[in-house]
Scaffold this active site. Structure first.
Site, mmCIF file in Angstrom:
data_model
loop_
_atom_site.group_PDB
_atom_site.id
_atom_site.type_symbol
_atom_site.label_atom_id
_atom_site.label_comp_id
_atom_site.label_asym_id
_atom_site.label_seq_id
_atom_site.Cartn_x
_atom_site.Cartn_y
_atom_site.Cartn_z
ATOM 1 N N ASP A 10 2.489 34.872 11.263
ATOM 2 C CA ASP A 10 2.431 34.960 12.733
ATOM 3 C C ASP A 10 1.301 35.940 13.046
ATOM 4 O O ASP A 10 1.532 37.062 13.445
ATOM 5 C CB ASP A 10 3.769 35.428 13.312
ATOM 6 C CG ASP A 10 4.222 36.770 12.783
ATOM 7 O OD1 ASP A 10 3.793 37.162 11.665
ATOM 8 O OD2 ASP A 10 4.995 37.470 13.472
ATOM 9 N N ASP A 15 -0.835 41.174 9.575
ATOM 10 C CA ASP A 15 -1.047 39.894 8.895
ATOM 11 C C ASP A 15 -2.521 39.723 8.522
ATOM 12 O O ASP A 15 -2.848 39.205 7.454
ATOM 13 C CB ASP A 15 -0.683 38.705 9.805
ATOM 14 C CG ASP A 15 0.760 38.710 10.268
ATOM 15 O OD1 ASP A 15 1.103 39.560 11.101
ATOM 16 O OD2 ASP A 15 1.535 37.861 9.785
ATOM 17 N N ASP A 240 3.050 43.460 6.010
ATOM 18 C CA ASP A 240 2.579 42.191 5.448
ATOM 19 C C ASP A 240 1.628 42.400 4.263
ATOM 20 O O ASP A 240 1.749 41.703 3.251
ATOM 21 C CB ASP A 240 1.895 41.349 6.534
ATOM 22 C CG ASP A 240 2.884 40.884 7.596
ATOM 23 O OD1 ASP A 240 4.100 40.979 7.370
ATOM 24 O OD2 ASP A 240 2.420 40.425 8.653
#
Ligand SMILES: [Ca+2]
Length: 309
Positions: A10, A15, A240
């Site tokens: 996402d 990320d 992440d």
């Protein structure tokens, strides 16, 4: 031979760093990036992923996935990552084109094409993975590993006192995944808070490596404020990226247990909690390798190497 990987994301600011880690590492062959609604709305996540790939000189296909949780209303995290998910530093995050084909279908196709070979890394809510499991239950046994940034091994949440964001957004999807029989590894937010923190000094070192380092640190602008005001971390943490680091090199995880994990889907106080049976009181067989600690120094070294190109 490089490790085949699918990354479900996402895409927001942490990320993006995770993608940089995977895309710059010669030990990894990223077959596809699949995007799910989570930190930011789906289309924004897709644009953020495509922009990040451009920074890495990568042409890995990016596929659109689920644009909302299975059952519940969206919950976003603009307060953590900025209105654009990338720290609101004025990046041109529009106009790029994703690949054809739905994320859920690509996950199924690739799993069947490369049985036993792919490491699936999940960095967002588990909606795409749950949908793939519902559409093609056989894929549960086709992955080499499934490494998830999900939940918290010590039951300390970042959305509620017990829930971590990715699970909280779609607890129904998460419980489908935890009961699927997939070879699950969970890197919870506790690992990030304890062992994947980037101090202001680390951040300065990263930024000094060059354009990728500058990118990876400048997009954390909103996250730094969130960490100062809410999670009380000096600098910022990178959930992440540490998950991708464990996926690339399992020895980055320094302590883990095999445990039975379920997700609370009906709790009045604990919705979205990853309930980790640390003591085995349920007498259920373990379904997840729960990583509880990581090697911070080696993680930071991986980031420096990735950003230095
Ligand atoms: Ca994420």
């Amino acid at each position: 031979m490089a490790q085949k990987m699918i990354i479900d994301t996402d895409t927001a600011s942490d990320d993006a760093v995770a993608l940089v880690l995977a895309l710059t590492d010669a030990r990894v062959d990223v077959l596809a990036i699949t995007v799910v609604s989570g930190n930011v709305p789906l289309d924004m996540g897709v644009q953020n992923a495509l922009y990040t790939l451009e920074q890495c000189g990568s042409s890995v296909p990016v596929h659109l996935g689920a644009d909302r949780p299975l059952i519940r209303e969206h919950v976003f995290a603009h307060n953590v990552h900025g209105a654009d998910g990338m720290g609101d530093i004025g990046l041109p995050l529009t106009g790029r084109t994703p690949a054809d084909g739905h994320a859920v279908d690509r996950i199924i196709e690739l799993a069947r094409q490369h049985p036993g070979e792919i490491t699936l890394v999940t960095l967002g809510p588990l909606t795409n993975i749950a949908l793939a499991l519902r559409k093609a239950p056989d894929i549960a046994g086709l992955f080499h590993r499934v490494v998830m940034m999900a939940g918290t091994g010590d039951h300390t949440g970042n959305v509620t006192p017990t829930a971590e964001f990715n699970i909280y957004v779609d607890p129904d999807a998460a419980d489908i995944v935890f009961t699927s029989g997939m070879p699950l590894e969970m890197v919870g937010w506790d690992v990030s808070r304890n062992d994947a923190t980037i101090t202001p000094a680390d951040s300065a070192r990263l930024a000094a490596t060059g354009p990728l380092g500058e990118f990876c640190t400048s997009i954390q602008r909103q996250l730094v404020e969130f960490c100062r005001d809410v999670t009380h971390i000096d600098g910022f943490d990178l959930p992440d990226p540490v998950t991708v680091a464990v996926a690339i090199d399992p020895t980055i995880g320094t302590r883990s247990i095999d445990a039975y994990v379920r997700v609370e889907t009906t709790g009045t106080q604990t919705l979205g909690m990853t309930v980790v049976d640390h003591l085995g009181v349920t007498r259920q067989p373990a379904n997840t390798k729960v990583v509880l600690a990581a090697d911070r120094e080696r993680f930071v070294e991986m980031l420096l190497t990735a950003c230095a190109g």
